[in-house]
Scaffold this active site. Sequence first.
Site, PDB file in Angstrom:
ATOM      1  N   ALA A  79       0.816  -1.204   0.000  1.00 14.89           N
ATOM      2  CA  ALA A  79       0.000   0.000   0.000  1.00 14.89           C
ATOM      3  C   ALA A  79       0.862   1.272   0.000  1.00 14.89           C
ATOM      4  O   ALA A  79       2.036   1.241   0.354  1.00 14.89           O
ATOM      5  CB  ALA A  79      -0.893  -0.012   1.243  1.00 14.89           C
ATOM      6  N   SER A 106      -1.516  -2.734  -5.342  1.00 14.73           N
ATOM      7  CA  SER A 106      -2.338  -2.814  -4.124  1.00 14.73           C
ATOM      8  C   SER A 106      -3.661  -2.068  -4.281  1.00 14.73           C
ATOM      9  O   SER A 106      -3.734  -1.026  -4.946  1.00 14.73           O
ATOM     10  CB  SER A 106      -1.562  -2.208  -2.945  1.00 14.73           C
ATOM     11  OG  SER A 106      -2.417  -1.974  -1.850  1.00 14.73           O
ATOM     12  N   TYR A 130      -9.143  -6.070  -1.575  1.00 16.43           N
ATOM     13  CA  TYR A 130      -9.736  -6.431  -0.284  1.00 16.43           C
ATOM     14  C   TYR A 130     -11.245  -6.365  -0.463  1.00 16.43           C
ATOM     15  O   TYR A 130     -11.757  -5.414  -1.064  1.00 16.43           O
ATOM     16  CB  TYR A 130      -9.309  -5.444   0.813  1.00 16.43           C
ATOM     17  CG  TYR A 130      -7.897  -5.654   1.288  1.00 16.43           C
ATOM     18  CD1 TYR A 130      -7.553  -6.796   1.984  1.00 16.43           C
ATOM     19  CD2 TYR A 130      -6.912  -4.699   1.065  1.00 16.43           C
ATOM     20  CE1 TYR A 130      -6.251  -6.996   2.436  1.00 16.43           C
ATOM     21  CE2 TYR A 130      -5.613  -4.891   1.515  1.00 16.43           C
ATOM     22  CZ  TYR A 130      -5.295  -6.039   2.193  1.00 16.43           C
ATOM     23  OH  TYR A 130      -4.023  -6.234   2.631  1.00 16.43           O
ATOM     24  N   THR A 156      -6.894 -10.844  -1.422  1.00  7.33           N
ATOM     25  CA  THR A 156      -6.154 -11.121  -0.188  1.00  7.33           C
ATOM     26  C   THR A 156      -7.130 -11.644   0.863  1.00  7.33           C
ATOM     27  O   THR A 156      -8.112 -10.977   1.204  1.00  7.33           O
ATOM     28  CB  THR A 156      -5.435  -9.847   0.295  1.00  7.33           C
ATOM     29  OG1 THR A 156      -4.515  -9.460  -0.727  1.00  7.33           O
ATOM     30  CG2 THR A 156      -4.669 -10.085   1.586  1.00  7.33           C
ATOM     31  N   LYS A 233      -4.476 -14.811  -2.163  1.00  7.23           N
ATOM     32  CA  LYS A 233      -3.226 -14.473  -1.468  1.00  7.23           C
ATOM     33  C   LYS A 233      -3.435 -14.563   0.042  1.00  7.23           C
ATOM     34  O   LYS A 233      -4.375 -13.956   0.569  1.00  7.23           O
ATOM     35  CB  LYS A 233      -2.792 -13.049  -1.837  1.00  7.23           C
ATOM     36  CG  LYS A 233      -1.578 -12.538  -1.059  1.00  7.23           C
ATOM     37  CD  LYS A 233      -1.103 -11.199  -1.588  1.00  7.23           C
ATOM     38  CE  LYS A 233       0.114 -10.701  -0.852  1.00  7.23           C
ATOM     39  NZ  LYS A 233      -0.165 -10.149   0.472  1.00  7.23           N
ATOM     40  N   HIS A 257       1.598 -12.448   4.914  1.00  6.55           N
ATOM     41  CA  HIS A 257       1.405 -11.000   4.772  1.00  6.55           C
ATOM     42  C   HIS A 257       2.612 -10.234   5.334  1.00  6.55           C
ATOM     43  O   HIS A 257       2.484  -9.177   5.945  1.00  6.55           O
ATOM     44  CB  HIS A 257       0.118 -10.587   5.499  1.00  6.55           C
ATOM     45  CG  HIS A 257      -0.553  -9.359   4.947  1.00  6.55           C
ATOM     46  ND1 HIS A 257      -1.776  -9.377   4.352  1.00  6.55           N
ATOM     47  CD2 HIS A 257      -0.176  -8.051   4.924  1.00  6.55           C
ATOM     48  CE1 HIS A 257      -2.135  -8.157   4.000  1.00  6.55           C
ATOM     49  NE2 HIS A 257      -1.163  -7.335   4.336  1.00  6.55           N
TER      50      HIS A 257
HETATM   51  C1  LIG Z   1       4.147  -1.670   3.711  1.00  6.17           C
HETATM   52  C2  LIG Z   1       3.397  -2.900   3.299  1.00  6.17           C
HETATM   53  C3  LIG Z   1       2.138  -2.766   2.759  1.00  6.17           C
HETATM   54  C4  LIG Z   1       1.426  -3.893   2.346  1.00  6.17           C
HETATM   55  N1  LIG Z   1       0.236  -3.731   1.733  1.00  6.17           N
HETATM   56  C5  LIG Z   1      -0.420  -4.811   1.257  1.00  6.17           C
HETATM   57  C6  LIG Z   1      -1.625  -4.647   0.534  1.00  6.17           C
HETATM   58  O1  LIG Z   1      -2.087  -3.548   0.289  1.00  6.17           O
HETATM   59  N2  LIG Z   1      -2.243  -5.774   0.107  1.00  6.17           N
HETATM   60  C7  LIG Z   1      -1.747  -7.038   0.347  1.00  6.17           C
HETATM   61  O2  LIG Z   1      -2.347  -8.027  -0.049  1.00  6.17           O
HETATM   62  N3  LIG Z   1      -0.580  -7.210   1.012  1.00  6.17           N
HETATM   63  C8  LIG Z   1       0.082  -6.129   1.458  1.00  6.17           C
HETATM   64  N4  LIG Z   1       1.289  -6.296   2.083  1.00  6.17           N
HETATM   65  C9  LIG Z   1       1.882  -7.647   2.176  1.00  6.17           C
HETATM   66  C10 LIG Z   1       2.750  -7.963   0.933  1.00  6.17           C
HETATM   67  O3  LIG Z   1       1.946  -8.141  -0.198  1.00  6.17           O
HETATM   68  C11 LIG Z   1       3.593  -9.223   1.095  1.00  6.17           C
HETATM   69  O4  LIG Z   1       2.774 -10.289   1.487  1.00  6.17           O
HETATM   70  C12 LIG Z   1       4.752  -9.072   2.084  1.00  6.17           C
HETATM   71  O5  LIG Z   1       5.246  -7.764   2.087  1.00  6.17           O
HETATM   72  C13 LIG Z   1       5.852 -10.037   1.727  1.00  6.17           C
HETATM   73  O6  LIG Z   1       6.888  -9.966   2.655  1.00  6.17           O
HETATM   74  P1  LIG Z   1       8.230  -9.111   2.447  1.00  6.17           P
HETATM   75  O7  LIG Z   1       7.862  -7.681   2.639  1.00  6.17           O
HETATM   76  O8  LIG Z   1       9.102  -9.639   3.542  1.00  6.17           O
HETATM   77  O9  LIG Z   1       8.770  -9.395   1.077  1.00  6.17           O
HETATM   78  C14 LIG Z   1       1.990  -5.189   2.523  1.00  6.17           C
HETATM   79  C15 LIG Z   1       3.274  -5.312   3.079  1.00  6.17           C
HETATM   80  C16 LIG Z   1       3.976  -4.188   3.457  1.00  6.17           C
HETATM   81  C17 LIG Z   1       5.356  -4.348   4.025  1.00  6.17           C
HETATM   82  C1  LIG Z   2      -3.081  -0.774   8.204  1.00  7.29           C
HETATM   83  C2  LIG Z   2      -4.206  -1.358   7.431  1.00  7.29           C
HETATM   84  C3  LIG Z   2      -4.125  -1.216   5.966  1.00  7.29           C
HETATM   85  C4  LIG Z   2      -4.346  -2.521   5.333  1.00  7.29           C
HETATM   86  C5  LIG Z   2      -4.031  -2.456   3.910  1.00  7.29           C
HETATM   87  C6  LIG Z   2      -2.586  -2.465   3.573  1.00  7.29           C
HETATM   88  C7  LIG Z   2      -1.949  -3.730   3.981  1.00  7.29           C
HETATM   89  O1  LIG Z   2      -2.329  -4.801   3.562  1.00  7.29           O
HETATM   90  C8  LIG Z   2      -0.845  -3.716   4.894  1.00  7.29           C
HETATM   91  O2  LIG Z   2      -0.286  -4.790   5.178  1.00  7.29           O
HETATM   92  O3  LIG Z   2      -0.502  -2.641   5.420  1.00  7.29           O
END
Ligand SMILES: Cc1cc2nc3c(=O)[nH]c(=O)nc-3n(C[C@H](O)[C@H](O)[C@H](O)COP(=O)(O)O)c2cc1C
Ligand SMILES: CCCCCCC(=O)C(=O)O
Length: 362
Positions: A79, A106, A130, A156, A233, A257
């Site tokens: 995000a 995202s 989502y 997700t 996911k 996640h």
């Molecule tokens: C800052 C941040 C934001 C994320 N936002 C989302 C998101 O919007 N949707 C989602 O399905 N997963 C989200 N994730 C999870 C990632 O898709 C992923 O599963 C995860 O970052 C993988 O691990 P890594 O950061 O160690 O590579 C987010 C992760 C981080 C670190």
């Molecule tokens: C803090 C809630 C926002 C959820 C959407 C973004 C996300 O998946 C994440 O891991 O951050």
Amino acid sequence: MPVLTVADYEDLARAKVPASYWGYVSGGSGTERSMVANRAAFDRFALRPRVLVDVSTIDTSVELLGARLAGPVLVAPTAYHRMMHPEGELATARGAAEAGALYVTSYFSTQPLPDVAAAAGAGARWMQLYWLKDRELFGSVVDGAVAAGFTALVLTVDTPVVGRRLRDLRNELVLGPELRAANVGPALGNAMRRGEAGRSAVADAANRAFDASITWDDLAWLRERGGLPVVLKGILTGEDAALAVAHGAAAVIVSNHGGRQLDHAVGGMDALPEVVEAVAGRVPVLVDGGFRTGTEVLMALAAGASAVLVGRPVLWGLAVDGAAGVRGVLDMLHTELAQAMALTGRPTIARIDGTALRTFPR
Ligand SMILES: Cc1cc2nc3c(=O)[nH]c(=O)nc-3n(C[C@H](O)[C@H](O)[C@H](O)COP(=O)(O)O)c2cc1C
Ligand SMILES: CCCCCCC(=O)C(=O)O
């Protein structure tokens, strides 16, 4: 200092990003054991190299749901990319396309989907979703993704409620005005109210909007509405992987996640074998969580994954150098993978199988 590893990008990025945003990106939920589990898993594997194989040409390319990619490293959906760089997701899309990588955008993109699509150009792109209580709004985002040429929908499924991310609660995370989520309507898109002690405006907005009542039976609606392959996911068990295939998932992503949802969840690499076994080759199995080197990517492929996603590393590249930084991180992982393929005697992705991996008991 030359940038030689993904970890170097992390060090450079840390100095550029405001502290509360850095906490949001770096953190996990609760004790953060799920996040630690992702990295710890790699200590339980070792590679079994074969020698005297012709590795004068190495081919890292793969095909995934019809997309031809330079390698098996994908951009995970994350995000709020404008936390990292003023261009946000536009730079990410350009960098990923230049690296020949697939970008999973995202739901919380700070740039409109048509603009992200234009920036990606011919680059492969999937859209992450989502499920919202507001079905009309949810459906309209699906329609927007289809219209913008995204070729798969990634639902997700590990976030019926947002994990308890203590760094955000301590920092009273609020977002600046440039960080509006551009595609999900004003109620969810705007998490800019004043900070409140012990609360995260982002988590509060998400918890109000996400539909925690959806079940396997709802997936048919999404497949019908989008008419695109649906990827799930956040699968961590063989039981759910089997259900995903039975309910028409085109692929599954093994993921905790990034350690941000269920505390004490099994790590991605640890959950991968039981998911691969349950899926039994019927759809591609992807994995994420803690991948930082090409050698680790090779381990996942040897354990049966078709590809790996990286989340934080792409954000670090984005913070350091915009599109060029994103491309730099992805190229680095593919280059490291190519070297590991040469050194294990596996010149193509198809040649990487379980014989490349030795697994140590827990
Ligand atoms: C800052 C941040 C934001 C994320 N936002 C989302 C998101 O919007 N949707 C989602 O399905 N997963 C989200 N994730 C999870 C990632 O898709 C992923 O599963 C995860 O970052 C993988 O691990 P890594 O950061 O160690 O590579 C987010 C992760 C981080 C670190
Ligand atoms: C803090 C809630 C926002 C959820 C959407 C973004 C996300 O998946 C994440 O891991 O951050």
